[in-house]
Motif scaffolding. Structure first.
Motif, mmCIF file in Angstrom:
data_model
loop_
_atom_site.group_PDB
_atom_site.id
_atom_site.type_symbol
_atom_site.label_atom_id
_atom_site.label_comp_id
_atom_site.label_asym_id
_atom_site.label_seq_id
_atom_site.Cartn_x
_atom_site.Cartn_y
_atom_site.Cartn_z
ATOM 1 N N GLU A 1 1.329 11.812 -9.181
ATOM 2 C CA GLU A 1 0.217 11.572 -10.020
ATOM 3 C C GLU A 1 1.046 11.196 -11.334
ATOM 4 O OE1 GLU A 1 -3.292 14.497 -9.827
ATOM 5 O OE2 GLU A 1 -1.474 15.699 -9.660
ATOM 6 N N GLY A 2 0.796 9.857 -11.724
ATOM 7 C CA GLY A 2 1.239 9.487 -12.696
ATOM 8 C C GLY A 2 2.834 9.363 -12.759
ATOM 9 N N ASP A 3 3.692 9.952 -13.618
ATOM 10 C CA ASP A 3 5.097 9.863 -13.765
ATOM 11 C C ASP A 3 5.700 11.045 -12.825
ATOM 12 O OD1 ASP A 3 4.736 11.937 -15.534
ATOM 13 O OD2 ASP A 3 6.117 11.332 -17.045
ATOM 14 N N VAL B 1 0.632 -1.099 0.080
ATOM 15 C CA VAL B 1 0.060 0.109 -0.083
ATOM 16 C C VAL B 1 1.068 1.226 0.091
ATOM 17 C CG1 VAL B 1 -1.741 1.188 1.291
ATOM 18 C CG2 VAL B 1 -1.966 -1.207 1.097
ATOM 19 N N VAL B 2 0.682 2.033 -0.874
ATOM 20 C CA VAL B 2 1.653 3.240 -1.080
ATOM 21 C C VAL B 2 0.595 4.500 -1.107
ATOM 22 C CG1 VAL B 2 3.076 4.718 -2.482
ATOM 23 C CG2 VAL B 2 3.397 2.067 -2.490
ATOM 24 N N ALA B 3 0.824 5.608 -0.026
ATOM 25 C CA ALA B 3 0.095 6.699 -0.027
ATOM 26 C C ALA B 3 0.494 7.685 -1.209
ATOM 27 C CB ALA B 3 0.140 7.471 1.063
ATOM 28 N N SER B 4 -0.498 8.025 -2.130
ATOM 29 C CA SER B 4 -0.157 8.796 -3.257
ATOM 30 C C SER B 4 -0.206 10.151 -2.828
ATOM 31 C CB SER B 4 -1.190 8.675 -4.508
ATOM 32 O OG SER B 4 -2.314 9.037 -3.950
ATOM 33 N N THR B 5 -0.456 10.685 -1.637
ATOM 34 C CA THR B 5 -0.474 11.879 -1.174
ATOM 35 C C THR B 5 0.312 11.984 0.431
ATOM 36 O OG1 THR B 5 -2.622 12.046 -0.128
ATOM 37 C CG2 THR B 5 -2.484 12.837 -2.422
ATOM 38 N N LEU C 1 9.972 6.766 -12.204
ATOM 39 C CA LEU C 1 8.711 6.858 -12.512
ATOM 40 C C LEU C 1 7.986 6.673 -13.819
ATOM 41 C CD1 LEU C 1 7.582 9.335 -9.510
ATOM 42 C CD2 LEU C 1 7.825 6.792 -9.213
ATOM 43 N N ARG C 2 8.856 7.597 -14.611
ATOM 44 C CA ARG C 2 8.356 7.378 -16.208
ATOM 45 C C ARG C 2 8.495 5.856 -16.553
ATOM 46 N NH1 ARG C 2 11.912 12.354 -16.546
ATOM 47 N NH2 ARG C 2 13.559 10.824 -17.218
ATOM 48 N N ASP C 3 9.544 5.235 -16.058
ATOM 49 C CA ASP C 3 9.581 3.833 -16.545
ATOM 50 C C ASP C 3 8.747 2.950 -15.978
ATOM 51 O OD1 ASP C 3 11.820 4.805 -18.178
ATOM 52 O OD2 ASP C 3 13.386 4.138 -16.448
ATOM 53 N N ALA C 4 8.204 3.169 -14.564
ATOM 54 C CA ALA C 4 7.535 2.408 -13.945
ATOM 55 C C ALA C 4 5.791 2.587 -14.471
ATOM 56 C CB ALA C 4 7.309 2.709 -12.532
#
Length: 171
Positions: A104-106, A34-38, A167-170
């Protein structure tokens, strides 16, 4: 979210209707974790508190597949913005700093906000050899993919965005 009971009459910049239990960040599942995006923290605008916010940001950043250079740039620029809050935003010495992060995204965006006196319009955004400041904003510009500063006599918001390769590669 870090919470400190403010002195009576101290404006923290928070809505009285805000969630007082802490961050209510949307979460997502990534690679089984679980990863918090904020991320959001609020602390008194004091040097030792700003260092604590930097450590909490670093802990949040550990949940992303970032290379050491990206982590360094993010924490360095963020700490410069936080240090500016502690040093300049509240001439009377009483105020708050809000630190927010979002993936958000990359892209990772970190925002530092205060409700202090703002950055004077006459202050140059270039470091001078004979000044005792001005280098933090230049450094922020150099290590971010994008930075925006909104300032007035009622506060300053520094928004910094990075698009780290991992993050771009993920995807």
């Amino acid at each position: 979210m870090y919470r400190h009971t403010p002195e009576t009459g101290v404006d923290t910049g928070e809505s009285p209707d805000a969630d007082q239990a802490g961050t209510t960040a949307p979460e997502r599942i990534a690679a089984g974790a679980v990863v918090a995006s904020t991320f959001e923290e609020l602390a008194p605008a004091l040097p030792n508190e700003m260092a604590g916010l930097r450590r909490k940001l670093l802990h949040w950043l550990e949940s992303f597949p970032l290379d050491p250079d990206s982590k360094h740039d993010i924490t360095l620029a963020t700490y410069e913005a936080l240090a500016n809050v502690a040093a300049h935003a509240y001439p009377d010495g009483h105020g708050w700093a809000r630190l927010q992060g979002r993936r958000e995204g990359d892209a990772l965006t970190v925002t530092v906000t205060d409700i202090g006196c703002g950055i004077p319009a006459t202050r140059p955004r270039e470091a001078g050899l004979r000044t005792s400041g001005g280098r933090g904003l230049v450094l922020i510009d150099q290590v971010t993919d994008q930075s925006d500063i909104a300032t007035s006599e009622t506060g300053t918001t520094v928004r910094m965005t990075w698009r780290p390769p991992a993050l771009r590669d993920a995807g």
